[in-house]
Design a protein around this motif. Structure first.
Motif, PDB file in Angstrom:
ATOM      1  N   ARG A  60     -52.023  62.641  29.850  1.00 43.90           N
ATOM      2  CA  ARG A  60     -51.448  63.834  29.216  1.00 43.90           C
ATOM      3  C   ARG A  60     -52.518  64.659  28.519  1.00 43.90           C
ATOM      4  O   ARG A  60     -52.495  65.889  28.531  1.00 43.90           O
ATOM      5  N   LYS A  61     -53.490  63.986  27.892  1.00 43.16           N
ATOM      6  CA  LYS A  61     -54.602  64.697  27.254  1.00 43.16           C
ATOM      7  C   LYS A  61     -55.415  65.451  28.305  1.00 43.16           C
ATOM      8  O   LYS A  61     -55.842  66.583  28.079  1.00 43.16           O
ATOM      9  N   ILE A  62     -55.626  64.809  29.450  1.00 44.08           N
ATOM     10  CA  ILE A  62     -56.369  65.455  30.532  1.00 44.08           C
ATOM     11  C   ILE A  62     -55.616  66.686  31.017  1.00 44.08           C
ATOM     12  O   ILE A  62     -56.209  67.725  31.292  1.00 44.08           O
ATOM     13  N   LYS A  63     -54.290  66.603  31.088  1.00 48.48           N
ATOM     14  CA  LYS A  63     -53.479  67.737  31.530  1.00 48.48           C
ATOM     15  C   LYS A  63     -53.705  68.952  30.634  1.00 48.48           C
ATOM     16  O   LYS A  63     -53.798  70.081  31.118  1.00 48.48           O
ATOM     17  N   ASP A  64     -53.829  68.720  29.329  1.00 45.10           N
ATOM     18  CA  ASP A  64     -54.062  69.823  28.390  1.00 45.10           C
ATOM     19  C   ASP A  64     -55.435  70.455  28.573  1.00 45.10           C
ATOM     20  O   ASP A  64     -55.616  71.639  28.298  1.00 45.10           O
ATOM     21  N   MET A  65     -56.399  69.670  29.037  1.00 42.31           N
ATOM     22  CA  MET A  65     -57.762  70.180  29.182  1.00 42.31           C
ATOM     23  C   MET A  65     -58.046  70.762  30.557  1.00 42.31           C
ATOM     24  O   MET A  65     -58.800  71.721  30.682  1.00 42.31           O
ATOM     25  N   CYS A  66     -57.469  70.141  31.610  1.00 43.28           N
ATOM     26  CA  CYS A  66     -57.820  70.555  32.968  1.00 43.28           C
ATOM     27  C   CYS A  66     -56.658  70.302  33.925  1.00 43.28           C
ATOM     28  O   CYS A  66     -56.458  69.174  34.380  1.00 43.28           O
ATOM     29  N   GLU A  67     -55.907  71.343  34.225  1.00 48.47           N
ATOM     30  CA  GLU A  67     -54.767  71.230  35.138  1.00 48.47           C
ATOM     31  C   GLU A  67     -55.205  70.785  36.532  1.00 48.47           C
ATOM     32  O   GLU A  67     -54.487  70.060  37.211  1.00 48.47           O
ATOM     33  N   TYR A  68     -56.363  71.218  36.953  1.00 47.88           N
ATOM     34  CA  TYR A  68     -56.858  70.879  38.287  1.00 47.88           C
ATOM     35  C   TYR A  68     -57.035  69.365  38.423  1.00 47.88           C
ATOM     36  O   TYR A  68     -56.549  68.750  39.378  1.00 47.88           O
ATOM     37  N   THR A  69     -57.754  68.773  37.469  1.00 48.69           N
ATOM     38  CA  THR A  69     -57.973  67.327  37.498  1.00 48.69           C
ATOM     39  C   THR A  69     -56.653  66.585  37.362  1.00 48.69           C
ATOM     40  O   THR A  69     -56.416  65.589  38.047  1.00 48.69           O
ATOM     41  N   TYR A  70     -55.792  67.075  36.497  1.00 50.24           N
ATOM     42  CA  TYR A  70     -54.480  66.456  36.316  1.00 50.24           C
ATOM     43  C   TYR A  70     -53.715  66.433  37.632  1.00 50.24           C
ATOM     44  O   TYR A  70     -53.083  65.440  37.968  1.00 50.24           O
ATOM     45  N   GLY A  71     -53.769  67.518  38.378  1.00 51.52           N
ATOM     46  CA  GLY A  71     -53.083  67.582  39.661  1.00 51.52           C
ATOM     47  C   GLY A  71     -53.592  66.546  40.650  1.00 51.52           C
ATOM     48  O   GLY A  71     -52.844  66.050  41.487  1.00 51.52           O
ATOM     49  N   ILE A  72     -54.858  66.187  40.530  1.00 49.80           N
ATOM     50  CA  ILE A  72     -55.444  65.197  41.427  1.00 49.80           C
ATOM     51  C   ILE A  72     -55.046  63.779  41.016  1.00 49.80           C
ATOM     52  O   ILE A  72     -54.716  62.952  41.863  1.00 49.80           O
ATOM     53  N   ILE A  73     -55.067  63.505  39.719  1.00 56.87           N
ATOM     54  CA  ILE A  73     -54.833  62.133  39.269  1.00 56.87           C
ATOM     55  C   ILE A  73     -53.397  61.857  38.851  1.00 56.87           C
ATOM     56  O   ILE A  73     -53.064  60.715  38.516  1.00 56.87           O
ATOM     57  N   ASN A  74     -52.547  62.847  38.885  1.00 57.53           N
ATOM     58  CA  ASN A  74     -51.171  62.660  38.446  1.00 57.53           C
ATOM     59  C   ASN A  74     -50.491  61.571  39.265  1.00 57.53           C
ATOM     60  O   ASN A  74     -50.497  61.577  40.485  1.00 57.53           O
ATOM     61  N   VAL A  75     -49.902  60.632  38.560  1.00 59.37           N
ATOM     62  CA  VAL A  75     -49.228  59.507  39.196  1.00 59.37           C
ATOM     63  C   VAL A  75     -47.802  59.462  38.680  1.00 59.37           C
ATOM     64  O   VAL A  75     -47.566  59.501  37.485  1.00 59.37           O
ATOM     65  N   ASP A  76     -46.841  59.387  39.596  1.00 58.68           N
ATOM     66  CA  ASP A  76     -45.449  59.315  39.154  1.00 58.68           C
ATOM     67  C   ASP A  76     -45.070  57.880  38.808  1.00 58.68           C
ATOM     68  O   ASP A  76     -45.892  56.974  38.842  1.00 58.68           O
ATOM     69  N   ASP A  77     -43.831  57.651  38.445  1.00 57.30           N
ATOM     70  CA  ASP A  77     -43.376  56.329  38.000  1.00 57.30           C
ATOM     71  C   ASP A  77     -43.503  55.257  39.060  1.00 57.30           C
ATOM     72  O   ASP A  77     -43.566  54.071  38.749  1.00 57.30           O
ATOM     73  N   ASN A  78     -43.518  55.642  40.325  1.00 52.93           N
ATOM     74  CA  ASN A  78     -43.643  54.658  41.402  1.00 52.93           C
ATOM     75  C   ASN A  78     -45.112  54.428  41.776  1.00 52.93           C
ATOM     76  O   ASN A  78     -45.388  53.756  42.756  1.00 52.93           O
ATOM     77  N   HIS A  79     -46.019  55.026  41.023  1.00 56.84           N
ATOM     78  CA  HIS A  79     -47.457  54.876  41.223  1.00 56.84           C
ATOM     79  C   HIS A  79     -47.911  55.361  42.591  1.00 56.84           C
ATOM     80  O   HIS A  79     -48.760  54.766  43.235  1.00 56.84           O
ATOM     81  N   LYS A  80     -47.304  56.436  43.023  1.00 58.57           N
ATOM     82  CA  LYS A  80     -47.723  57.093  44.259  1.00 58.57           C
ATOM     83  C   LYS A  80     -48.362  58.419  43.868  1.00 58.57           C
ATOM     84  O   LYS A  80     -47.889  59.100  42.986  1.00 58.57           O
TER      85      LYS A  80
END
Length: 72
Positions: free
Chosen positions: A48-68
């Motif tokens: 969540r901290k990364i999301k506030d700093m860099c949406e691009y990186t967040y989009g790459i590493i975002n993992v949903d509840d099923n870890h996909k």
């Protein structure tokens, strides 16, 4: 696509990613369910901290509840 993240945030994001890697590495076959949940909670906080700093990186590493990986 290129990230528009400022230099100071790049170092912070790198630090948070390193913390996440260390947290994952600390888990093992003998980790209890509560230890695993605590680590997952800490990792989500860092993401969540990364999301506030860099949406691009967040989009790459975002993992949903099923870890996909979620691709946008």
């Amino acid at each position: 696509m290129k990230s528009n993240t400022k230099r100071k945030n790049v170092k912070r994001v790198d630090s948070l990613l390193a913390k996440n890697a260390a947290l994952n590495a600390s888990l093992g076959m003998d980790s209890t369910k509560s230890e695993i949940e605590a680590v997952r909670k800490d990792i989500r906080v860092n993401i969540r901290k990364i999301k506030d700093m860099c949406e691009y990186t967040y989009g790459i590493i975002n993992v949903d509840d099923n870890h996909k990986t979620v691709n946008k």
